[in-house]
Design a protein around this motif. Structure first.
Motif: not given
Length: 159
Positions: A92-107
């Motif tokens: 859960d925490y790995s997904l939270a970090a990876a999804l947030t980082l991925h969306s931050h870089w995309g935005l």
């Protein structure tokens, strides 16, 4: 060398047969000069195209950032099936970090590409950073105080 062509469709009176005619619109030298910010013969206007910020061009940081984006994207490809097969707190925490980082870089790339002006771009990037921090904090709160990302997705699939 690539050149741009305009396809014109001519419908003749003889059976309505369509003919494709190739007419050059832009010469290759003009396209090359446009992309390099140099005046081309025959052009009376100035052209400007900037594909990325100048302070990143040629730096090792840009190359490492690009590589990091690709690593996170590939990591997400493995994390999603792994989260389905082995749900848990670490996932859960790995997904939270990876999804947030991925969306931050995309935005961040959307802001870089579409927001004009240095002051406005800095303000919007600060907003994206705040949104990303809030997203990560919200996902961590959800993981700690509720069922977690993996079980929440499983519960949605059961609906």
């Amino acid at each position: 060398m690539a050149s741009l062509w305009r396809l014109g469709v001519l419908c003749g009176a003889q059976g309505g047969r369509a003919l494709f005619v190739r007419i050059p619109v832009v010469r290759p030298a003009q396209v090359s000069a446009f992309l390099q910010d140099q005046p081309a013969p025959g052009w009376c206007r100035t052209q400007h195209i900037h594909l990325s910020p100048n302070h990143y061009s040629g730096s090792k940081a840009a190359s490492l950032h690009w590589t990091g984006e690709r690593v996170v994207s590939v990591l997400l490809l493995g994390l999603i099936p792994a989260a389905y097969l082995n749900p848990g707190s670490a996932m859960d925490y790995s997904l939270a970090a990876a999804l947030t980082l991925h969306s931050h870089w995309g935005l961040g790339q959307v802001v870089t590409d579409y927001v004009q002006g240095d002051a406005l771009q800095k303000a919007v990037k600060a907003g994206v950073l705040a949104l990303s921090a809030l997203t990560f904090a919200g996902l961590c709160y959800f993981n700690y105080h509720d069922v977690g990302i993996c079980k929440a997705v499983a519960m949605l699939w059961k609906l």
